[in-house]
Design a protein around this motif. Structure first.
Motif, short mmCIF file in Angstrom:
data_model
loop_
_atom_site.label_atom_id
_atom_site.label_comp_id
_atom_site.label_asym_id
_atom_site.label_seq_id
_atom_site.Cartn_x
_atom_site.Cartn_y
_atom_site.Cartn_z
N THR A 1 -45.54 17.88 16.07
CA THR A 1 -45.81 17.25 14.77
C THR A 1 -44.65 16.33 14.41
O THR A 1 -43.49 16.77 14.36
N THR B 1 -48.73 19.65 7.24
CA THR B 1 -47.94 20.12 8.40
C THR B 1 -48.03 21.65 8.49
O THR B 1 -47.01 22.34 8.37
N VAL C 1 -42.65 20.95 11.25
CA VAL C 1 -42.27 19.59 11.66
C VAL C 1 -41.29 19.65 12.83
O VAL C 1 -40.26 20.32 12.76
#
Length: 340
Positions: A155, A218, A222
């Motif tokens: 991500t 998310t 992350v």
């Protein structure tokens, strides 16, 4: 034929937000060319956030502009006259020639990465060599590839996602198989980031619930945060970092006009998560890396795998206002001034 050159000089060092009164316009007569010199008529001037730091009397990653000097900035223009064997009339040249309509330079001294002859491919406008195929695009490529080092399935969050750097960084991450989340200001920019640039999601930081929206976007945390903004956004994203996350620190635009810039308070998370944050300046990269980046970005543009957007104002007299507007996020994509 006598040619007159309009230049924009730094008149004052801003305290806080830049004002139009911090700039001074002047008009001069260009001298005749000497042997080895080249006269360039600029077509476009690039306006970029780093310029704010050059207005301060303080150490920065970009050399400061002295009072009374021409504001520094990237340009692309056409050779109008030449007394140098390596340059012909009508050659396109990009370089850091500043906020002015014309430049005279010694071709022996400056040919290299910072001054390049440009041969645009069919369908690519010259202005793009100040954006997606210029310093902003190369900045995105180098920061993402050398510091972010994305892996498929990770991500990636990109702030200022609709801007000249962020838009390229996010698209590159998406091409490499990452889940990409943008952060931008307003529904129009977020819609563009998702529908045109192909990001998986975009968080509108102006909506008033940044932390909640980012958490929804998310769910698995992350892995890479491409940072262009700083302040509250950096602090919020840092709460979502995964172990061994990487943060290419490209810019802190939200803080450039602050008299007392906001610091980073979640510093301990970098230790706990074994995360890496690294500031970088694209000018530190060698010429070969620049060319590798431009070659790849150019191919992606030609195959329509990379998109860009430009905000263009007409006339050098509009440069100060457009610059201030860019620092406030009023631009959409790459901010340019059309000089002719």
């Amino acid at each position: 034929m006598e040619r007159r050159n309009i230049q924009v000089l730094l008149a004052n060092r801003p305290q806080g937000w830049v004002q139009e009164s911090d700039f001074l316009f002047t008009e001069t007569v260009l001298p005749s060319l000497m042997e080895g010199e080249v006269l360039i008529k600029h077509l476009y001037l690039s306006l970029d956030p780093y310029m704010r730091g050059t207005m301060n009397d303080a150490k920065s990653y970009a050399r400061k502009v002295e009072l009374g000097q021409v504001m520094r900035g990237g340009t692309i223009g056409v050779v109008e006259a030449t007394k140098h064997p390596d340059f012909q009339e009508n050659d396109l040249v990009s370089g850091y020639f500043g906020w002015q309509q014309y430049s005279i330079f010694n071709g022996q001294d400056v040919l290299g990465r910072n001054v390049r002859k440009i041969s645009p491919k069919d369908g690519i406008a010259p202005s793009v060599y100040l954006g997606a195929l210029g310093m902003p695009g190369v900045t995105a490529w180098i920061g993402l590839q050398t510091i972010g080092q994305p892996k498929a399935g990770e991500t990636v969050v990109v702030s200022a996602a609709s801007g000249a750097v962020g838009s390229v960084a996010g698209q590159l991450a998406k091409i490499q198989g990452c889940r990409v989340v943008g952060i931008a200001g307003g529904k129009t920019k977020c819609d563009y980031v998702i529908n045109e640039l192909g990001f998986d999601s975009c968080v509108d930081y102006k909506a008033g619930h940044l932390a909640e929206d980012l958490a929804r976007a998310t769910p698995e945390g992350v892995d890479i945060y491409f940072e262009n903004v700083g302040g509250e956004i950096l602090e919020t994203v840092s709460q979502r970092l995964n172990p061994f996350a990487r943060i290419p620190l490209c810019g802190l635009i939200s803080q450039y006009n602050e008299i007392s810039p906001q610091g980073f308070h979640n510093f301990g998370a970098l230790l706990t998560l074994r995360a890496k944050i690294q500031g970088f300046n694209v000018q530190d990269a060698n010429t070969n890396l620049w060319q590798e980046a431009i070659n790849e970005l150019e191919q992606l543009l030609l195959t329509r795998k990379l998109k860009y957007r430009e905000s263009i104002v007409d006339g050098i007299e509009q440069a100060p206002k457009a610059f201030i507007g860019m620092l406030k996020g009023k631009n959409f994509g790459k901010q340019l001034v059309k000089l002719t």
